[in-house]
Design a protein around this motif. Sequence first.
Motif, PDB file in Angstrom:
ATOM      1  N   THR A  58       0.843  -1.194   0.000  1.00 10.86           N
ATOM      2  CA  THR A  58       0.000   0.000   0.000  1.00 10.86           C
ATOM      3  C   THR A  58       0.880   1.246   0.000  1.00 10.86           C
ATOM      4  O   THR A  58       2.020   1.219   0.461  1.00 10.86           O
ATOM      5  CB  THR A  58      -0.942   0.048   1.215  1.00 10.86           C
ATOM      6  OG1 THR A  58      -0.180   0.194   2.411  1.00 10.86           O
ATOM      7  CG2 THR A  58      -1.819  -1.193   1.297  1.00 10.86           C
ATOM      8  N   TYR A  70      -2.980   5.808  -8.811  1.00  8.27           N
ATOM      9  CA  TYR A  70      -2.721   6.484  -7.538  1.00  8.27           C
ATOM     10  C   TYR A  70      -3.050   7.974  -7.666  1.00  8.27           C
ATOM     11  O   TYR A  70      -3.700   8.552  -6.797  1.00  8.27           O
ATOM     12  CB  TYR A  70      -1.261   6.272  -7.140  1.00  8.27           C
ATOM     13  CG  TYR A  70      -0.812   7.033  -5.923  1.00  8.27           C
ATOM     14  CD1 TYR A  70      -1.149   6.612  -4.654  1.00  8.27           C
ATOM     15  CD2 TYR A  70      -0.030   8.182  -6.047  1.00  8.27           C
ATOM     16  CE1 TYR A  70      -0.726   7.309  -3.528  1.00  8.27           C
ATOM     17  CE2 TYR A  70       0.397   8.887  -4.938  1.00  8.27           C
ATOM     18  CZ  TYR A  70       0.045   8.444  -3.675  1.00  8.27           C
ATOM     19  OH  TYR A  70       0.465   9.134  -2.575  1.00  8.27           O
ATOM     20  N   PHE A  73      -6.749   8.789  -7.382  1.00  4.58           N
ATOM     21  CA  PHE A  73      -7.245   8.831  -5.996  1.00  4.58           C
ATOM     22  C   PHE A  73      -6.705  10.046  -5.251  1.00  4.58           C
ATOM     23  O   PHE A  73      -7.410  10.648  -4.437  1.00  4.58           O
ATOM     24  CB  PHE A  73      -6.895   7.538  -5.255  1.00  4.58           C
ATOM     25  CG  PHE A  73      -7.694   6.352  -5.716  1.00  4.58           C
ATOM     26  CD1 PHE A  73      -9.059   6.286  -5.493  1.00  4.58           C
ATOM     27  CD2 PHE A  73      -7.078   5.306  -6.370  1.00  4.58           C
ATOM     28  CE1 PHE A  73      -9.806   5.196  -5.917  1.00  4.58           C
ATOM     29  CE2 PHE A  73      -7.811   4.210  -6.800  1.00  4.58           C
ATOM     30  CZ  PHE A  73      -9.187   4.155  -6.573  1.00  4.58           C
ATOM     31  N   GLU A  74      -5.474  10.417  -5.517  1.00  8.65           N
ATOM     32  CA  GLU A  74      -4.881  11.593  -4.864  1.00  8.65           C
ATOM     33  C   GLU A  74      -5.686  12.858  -5.163  1.00  8.65           C
ATOM     34  O   GLU A  74      -5.802  13.730  -4.309  1.00  8.65           O
ATOM     35  CB  GLU A  74      -3.430  11.794  -5.330  1.00  8.65           C
ATOM     36  CG  GLU A  74      -2.429  10.880  -4.675  1.00  8.65           C
ATOM     37  CD  GLU A  74      -2.124  11.282  -3.251  1.00  8.65           C
ATOM     38  OE1 GLU A  74      -1.286  12.166  -3.025  1.00  8.65           O
ATOM     39  OE2 GLU A  74      -2.757  10.703  -2.351  1.00  8.65           O
ATOM     40  N   HIS A  80      -6.047   8.611   2.443  1.00  4.63           N
ATOM     41  CA  HIS A  80      -6.460   7.283   1.984  1.00  4.63           C
ATOM     42  C   HIS A  80      -5.246   6.367   2.041  1.00  4.63           C
ATOM     43  O   HIS A  80      -4.110   6.809   2.171  1.00  4.63           O
ATOM     44  CB  HIS A  80      -7.038   7.330   0.565  1.00  4.63           C
ATOM     45  CG  HIS A  80      -6.039   7.717  -0.482  1.00  4.63           C
ATOM     46  ND1 HIS A  80      -5.497   6.815  -1.362  1.00  4.63           N
ATOM     47  CD2 HIS A  80      -5.467   8.907  -0.781  1.00  4.63           C
ATOM     48  CE1 HIS A  80      -4.644   7.440  -2.169  1.00  4.63           C
ATOM     49  NE2 HIS A  80      -4.602   8.712  -1.830  1.00  4.63           N
ATOM     50  N   TYR A  82      -3.754   3.658  -0.399  1.00  8.51           N
ATOM     51  CA  TYR A  82      -3.875   3.121  -1.755  1.00  8.51           C
ATOM     52  C   TYR A  82      -3.287   1.721  -1.817  1.00  8.51           C
ATOM     53  O   TYR A  82      -2.102   1.516  -1.549  1.00  8.51           O
ATOM     54  CB  TYR A  82      -3.161   4.043  -2.754  1.00  8.51           C
ATOM     55  CG  TYR A  82      -3.124   3.491  -4.150  1.00  8.51           C
ATOM     56  CD1 TYR A  82      -4.288   3.391  -4.905  1.00  8.51           C
ATOM     57  CD2 TYR A  82      -1.929   3.062  -4.711  1.00  8.51           C
ATOM     58  CE1 TYR A  82      -4.261   2.875  -6.186  1.00  8.51           C
ATOM     59  CE2 TYR A  82      -1.891   2.554  -6.005  1.00  8.51           C
ATOM     60  CZ  TYR A  82      -3.053   2.462  -6.727  1.00  8.51           C
ATOM     61  OH  TYR A  82      -3.028   1.939  -7.999  1.00  8.51           O
ATOM     62  N   ASP A  84      -1.753  -0.736  -3.820  1.00 11.20           N
ATOM     63  CA  ASP A  84      -1.075  -0.777  -5.119  1.00 11.20           C
ATOM     64  C   ASP A  84      -1.168  -2.147  -5.757  1.00 11.20           C
ATOM     65  O   ASP A  84      -1.421  -2.267  -6.939  1.00 11.20           O
ATOM     66  CB  ASP A  84       0.392  -0.366  -4.969  1.00 11.20           C
ATOM     67  CG  ASP A  84       1.114  -0.348  -6.291  1.00 11.20           C
ATOM     68  OD1 ASP A  84       0.680   0.416  -7.180  1.00 11.20           O
ATOM     69  OD2 ASP A  84       2.088  -1.110  -6.455  1.00 11.20           O
ATOM     70  N   THR A 112      -8.247   2.669  -0.913  1.00 15.20           N
ATOM     71  CA  THR A 112      -8.596   2.875  -2.315  1.00 15.20           C
ATOM     72  C   THR A 112      -7.843   1.862  -3.166  1.00 15.20           C
ATOM     73  O   THR A 112      -6.721   1.473  -2.827  1.00 15.20           O
ATOM     74  CB  THR A 112      -8.240   4.308  -2.764  1.00 15.20           C
ATOM     75  OG1 THR A 112      -6.853   4.561  -2.522  1.00 15.20           O
ATOM     76  CG2 THR A 112      -9.082   5.346  -2.027  1.00 15.20           C
TER      77      THR A 112
END
Length: 159
Positions: A58, A70, A73-74, A80, A82, A84, A112
Amino acid sequence: MEIRTIRSSDLDTVLTLNQGALEGVGTLDADRLQWIVGLSDQALVADFDGVIGGFVITIAPGTEYDSANYAWFEERFETHCYLDRIVVAQTHRRLGIASRLYDEIERALPVTLEVYAEPPNGPSLAFHAARGYDEIGRLPQGSGKIAAMFVKKVERHET
């Protein structure tokens, strides 16, 4: 099974697992894997007495990670976790490894992640629905695939 932090001695096995699961995760080489683990928030393996049965990585917000997923979502979340990539070895499937790894990472919420929707990764889509993830958008991938973007939020309870 022990869930523990990835060690440098695990990297070759993690790379082999990753490269054997390219239908669901992006390709890596040894240098990129080491770089991602170095900037990760969590990099965990499921260790069965020295045999790695799976792993998860993550990324926290605000890192220099160069993933388009990524970045998506950022743009939408101030905080959050993430996810990966997560991979479970073929030899260790149906043992609850993915659930245990998710239990660990879901302590830092919201989580996420993306799952291929086109072509559909049916088992992954079903797994995430069962764990309470909500689809919040779609993002075309450079490979011609389309990723469904998911988030899982939980209520925080004071004790």
